[in-house]
Scaffold this motif. Structure first.
Motif, PDB file in Angstrom:
ATOM      1  N   ASN A   1      35.255  31.593  42.799  1.00  0.00           N
ATOM      2  CA  ASN A   1      35.908  31.865  41.524  1.00  0.00           C
ATOM      3  C   ASN A   1      36.849  33.064  41.617  1.00  0.00           C
ATOM      4  OD1 ASN A   1      34.712  29.764  40.293  1.00  0.00           O
ATOM      5  ND2 ASN A   1      33.174  30.955  39.205  1.00  0.00           N
TER       6      ASN A   1
ATOM      7  N   ILE B   1      39.844  31.530  42.775  1.00  0.00           N
ATOM      8  CA  ILE B   1      40.451  30.626  41.781  1.00  0.00           C
ATOM      9  C   ILE B   1      41.148  31.436  40.685  1.00  0.00           C
ATOM     10  CG2 ILE B   1      39.915  28.943  39.979  1.00  0.00           C
ATOM     11  CD1 ILE B   1      37.614  27.971  41.789  1.00  0.00           C
ATOM     12  N   ASP B   2      40.468  32.474  40.196  1.00  0.00           N
ATOM     13  CA  ASP B   2      41.023  33.247  39.084  1.00  0.00           C
ATOM     14  C   ASP B   2      42.155  34.164  39.517  1.00  0.00           C
ATOM     15  OD1 ASP B   2      39.267  32.092  37.356  1.00  0.00           O
ATOM     16  OD2 ASP B   2      37.734  33.623  37.619  1.00  0.00           O
ATOM     17  N   ASN B   3      42.265  34.435  40.817  1.00  0.00           N
ATOM     18  CA  ASN B   3      43.277  35.395  41.267  1.00  0.00           C
ATOM     19  C   ASN B   3      44.277  34.800  42.247  1.00  0.00           C
ATOM     20  OD1 ASN B   3      42.367  37.923  39.935  1.00  0.00           O
ATOM     21  ND2 ASN B   3      40.516  37.451  41.047  1.00  0.00           N
TER      22      ASN B   3
ATOM     23  N   TYR C   1      47.261  27.400  35.990  1.00  0.00           N
ATOM     24  CA  TYR C   1      46.048  28.073  35.493  1.00  0.00           C
ATOM     25  C   TYR C   1      46.036  28.050  33.963  1.00  0.00           C
ATOM     26  CZ  TYR C   1      42.478  31.801  35.419  1.00  0.00           C
ATOM     27  OH  TYR C   1      41.354  32.536  35.225  1.00  0.00           O
TER      28      TYR C   1
ATOM     29  N   GLY D   1      39.484  41.827  41.445  1.00  0.00           N
ATOM     30  CA  GLY D   1      38.818  40.670  40.845  1.00  0.00           C
ATOM     31  C   GLY D   1      37.324  40.906  40.694  1.00  0.00           C
TER      32      GLY D   1
ATOM     33  N   GLN E   1      36.514  43.064  37.777  1.00  0.00           N
ATOM     34  CA  GLN E   1      36.581  42.298  36.528  1.00  0.00           C
ATOM     35  C   GLN E   1      35.330  41.432  36.353  1.00  0.00           C
ATOM     36  OE1 GLN E   1      40.383  40.414  36.582  1.00  0.00           O
ATOM     37  NE2 GLN E   1      41.213  42.138  35.452  1.00  0.00           N
ATOM     38  N   THR E   2      34.903  40.782  37.453  1.00  0.00           N
ATOM     39  CA  THR E   2      33.719  39.927  37.387  1.00  0.00           C
ATOM     40  C   THR E   2      32.491  40.757  37.040  1.00  0.00           C
ATOM     41  OG1 THR E   2      34.748  38.730  39.194  1.00  0.00           O
ATOM     42  CG2 THR E   2      32.503  38.106  38.622  1.00  0.00           C
TER      43      THR E   2
ATOM     44  N   SER F   1      32.445  41.602  33.441  1.00  0.00           N
ATOM     45  CA  SER F   1      32.092  40.471  32.567  1.00  0.00           C
ATOM     46  C   SER F   1      30.615  40.095  32.730  1.00  0.00           C
ATOM     47  CB  SER F   1      33.003  39.273  32.832  1.00  0.00           C
ATOM     48  OG  SER F   1      32.778  38.783  34.118  1.00  0.00           O
TER      49      SER F   1
END
Lengths: 324, 321
Positions: B44, B47-49, B237, B282, B285-286, B289
């Protein structure tokens, strides 16, 4: 007038002419309740924060530095004051706390640049990134609205002319007197040309660099107060967003070289007026305000190219060629 | 010989430090939260970055020459906008992709030429480029435009199954290919070696007979191309084009490159380091969250502190050598 200021003056006049052409009443001013009203006054009032920050930025750029954190610092100043007032505090003590905090952040930037020796872009990028976070931390992510007549004066008050522009112009005149009537301006420029050589020549480079960063942070703080007072609210996310870019543009348009070593306060004043007039012009000719950015880009590129040494060299053969 | 062995680690030290920080932040996460240290969380991150990785790759080229590119975030937004508007106008996807990539490269070429030919500072030229690209978005449309094209939708929603039950998207593959190509160009081609030479000392490089002009313009074209590619990945995205997409993303890209161990004065840095830099951002950030109670603005503060730590580390290394 110096040749350097020729293009900015022409650009400003051209912009004003476009406005007069589109709205014939553009230049008219009227007095009402002891206030001066008119489009020109609006330009001055809305341009006041940019002018103030650009003033501080001019000195920083003259030392071959740059400060990207001004927008974040402005947001913090607004956030601190509004939170203080919303908690029942006195607006003046709130503003004093905010400005003290701004001075502290200037000290921090100056420390990174002059003592640690980090490149200015990256040193101030730290506070630019973290500063918005800090401002949101202070307001807890909310938009804090206040209702305080005394605080409202700074951004929206009038003393015939808007108080905001009076503050900015007073700061401009003050800086012009202090730097041009004493050796300070020369010392700032010498640090910009070569910090090491200046230090060897007996100039206190480190203190001067430190001073300009504290000064720009204070300017940003006052500008932040104007912005938040004008809308009686503190918005940690959007207050002073992109104002660092506008301020840098104003300085560059005014003929101050980003390579440091020379600066023009008159140029900065012209630059700030050009930026604000451009924004107003785009409104009046009925283009969506978001498209202002395209015009800004064109103006910046044009002014930079006209000032570029490579271009004047290319044009030089038409003038007198001096052989060595 | 001793000089050589002493020098090699110092060159790699910032990159190693980045990987240590990545492993450490990830380790903290896996110790504190159940289900953090799974293959899917790592997948992920990519994927997110994916778009930020591509952006950081382009930015690495520019920063290696000692320049800077502030326009990348706006070019990402412009790319999403062009893609969305062209698809809405009925263009086929195979035509939209090269058109977007060409626009990004052309903008990069324009900025590179102004920077090199007229010797205007990269900072101010790319700042103008940033305004131009962001303004052009709004010329196309002030509203957000959604993407309904079946090819784009299929690409965006399609996943690839890796061994171990981990799924990734096509965008991750594209980003990793971009990283591999960039690493090849930087280390095994004449162009790439010249990039390092220009960053080390432009006048020396010119006196050696290297084509510095071509490289100085070239890195901005590469950065423009990467921004357009990142814009396409971003439009996959978000499945929309909007002028307010990717606001401030240039700062994320610069932060990733700096955290990844490149020197802003040029000449030192690796693409792999920048990828590690993106992964560190990233992971933070994860982590935030996963934590749940920490507000999003802590991300900004932590990234600022991390930036600070790395620039101080860089200063220490530079001072010692």
């Amino acid at each position: 007038m110096s040749r350097r200021l020729l293009w900015p003056v022409l650009a400003l006049v051209a912009l004003l002419l476009v406005n007069v052409f589109v709205t014939p009443s553009f230049l008219s001013l009227r007095m009402q309740d002891g206030h001066l009203f008119g489009s020109l006054v609006d330009i001055l009032r809305n341009g006041a924060p940019t002018l103030l920050i650009a003033l501080g930025m001019t000195l920083v750029i003259a030392t071959r530095g740059i400060d990207l954190s001004v927008g974040a610092v402005a947001a913090i100043a607004g956030a601190v004051t509004c939170t203080h007032i919303a908690a029942g505090g006195d607006p003046f003590s709130g503003m004093a706390i905010a400005l003290a905090l701004c001075a502290l952040m200037g000290l921090w930037n100056g420390f990174l640049v002059s003592v640690v020796g980090v490149q200015p872009i990256i040193a101030t990028l730290v506070l630019m990134t973290a500063g918005r976070g800090i401002a949101m931390l202070i307001t807890e992510g909310q938009i804090i609205t206040v209702d305080n007549p005394a605080y409202r004066q700074i951004g929206a008050g009038f003393l015939v002319l808007p108080i905001a522009i009076l503050i900015s112009v007073a700061a401009l005149v003050g800086v012009a007197l202090v730097t041009r009537r004493t050796a300070l301006g020369l010392l700032i420029e010498s640090v910009g040309v070569n910090p090491e050589a200046s230090r060897l020549a007996g100039v206190r480079s480190r203190t001067i660099i430190w001073t300009v960063y504290v000064f720009v942070a204070l300017c940003s703080g006052v500008a932040g107060l104007m912005i938040s007072s004008n809308v009686s609210a503190a918005d940690a996310n959007n207050a002073g967003l992109w104002i660092e870019m506008d301020a840098i543009l104003a300085v560059v348009i005014g003929g101050t070289s980003l390579a440091g070593g020379r600066y023009s306060l008159t140029g900065t004043l012209l630059g700030a007026l050009i930026i604000q007039t451009l924004t107003t012009t785009v409104y009046t000719i009925g283009v969506p305000p978001e498209v202002t950015l395209v015009f800004k880009a064109v103006v910046v590129l044009a002014v930079c190219l006209l000032q570029a040494p490579a271009l004047s060299r290319a044009l030089a053969p038409r003038r007198k060629v001096v052989l060595p | 010989m001793t000089a050589l062995t002493a020098r090699a680690p110092s060159r790699f030290l910032p990159v190693i430090a980045t990987f240590v920080v990545f492993v450490a932040t990830f380790g903290v996460g896996s110790l504190r939260y159940e289900g953090f240290a799974t293959g899917q969380v790592v997948a992920n991150l990519f994927i997110d970055n994916a778009f930020l990785i591509v952006l950081a790759v382009g930015m690495t080229f520019v920063i290696l020459t000692g320049g800077i590119d502030l326009s990348v975030g706006s070019v990402v937004a412009l790319s999403t906008m062009i893609a969305a508007a062209a698809l809405r106008a009925g263009w086929p996807a195979w035509l939209v992709v090269p058109a977007v990539l060409a626009t990004g490269s052309a903008l990069g070429l324009l900025m590179g030429v102004v920077i090199h030919r007229f010797q205007v500072q990269p900072f101010i030229v790319t700042l103008a480029g940033m305004f131009l690209a962001r303004g052009l978005c709004f010329v196309i449309s002030v509203e957000s435009v959604s993407i309904k094209d079946p090819t784009f939708r299929a690409l965006a929603t399609g996943t690839l199954e890796l061994p171990g039950g981990v799924t990734i998207t096509h965008t991750v593959v594209i980003a990793l290919v971009a990283v591999a190509v960039a690493a090849y160009v930087l280390h095994l081609t004449r162009f790439g070696r010249t990039v390092y030479a220009v960053g080390g000392s432009e006048s020396s490089a010119r006196l050696m007979g290297l084509r510095t002009g071509r490289v100085k313009v070239g890195v901005y074209v590469i950065s423009g191309f990467c921004s357009a590619l990142a814009g396409l990945l971003f439009s996959l995205y978000m499945l929309s084009g909007y002028g307010l997409h990717a606001v401030g993303m240039e700062l994320d890209a610069i932060a990733a490159v700096v955290v990844g161990g490149s020197l802003l004065s040029g000449g030192v840095g690796f693409v792999v380091g920048s990828v590690a830099g993106v992964l560190v951002l990233g992971t933070i950030q994860t982590l935030i969250s996963f934590q749940g109670t920490l507000s999003s603005w802590w991300t900004k503060i932590v990234i600022g502190v991390l930036l600070l730590a790395f620039i101080v580390l860089q200063r220490l290394i530079v001072r010692r050598s």
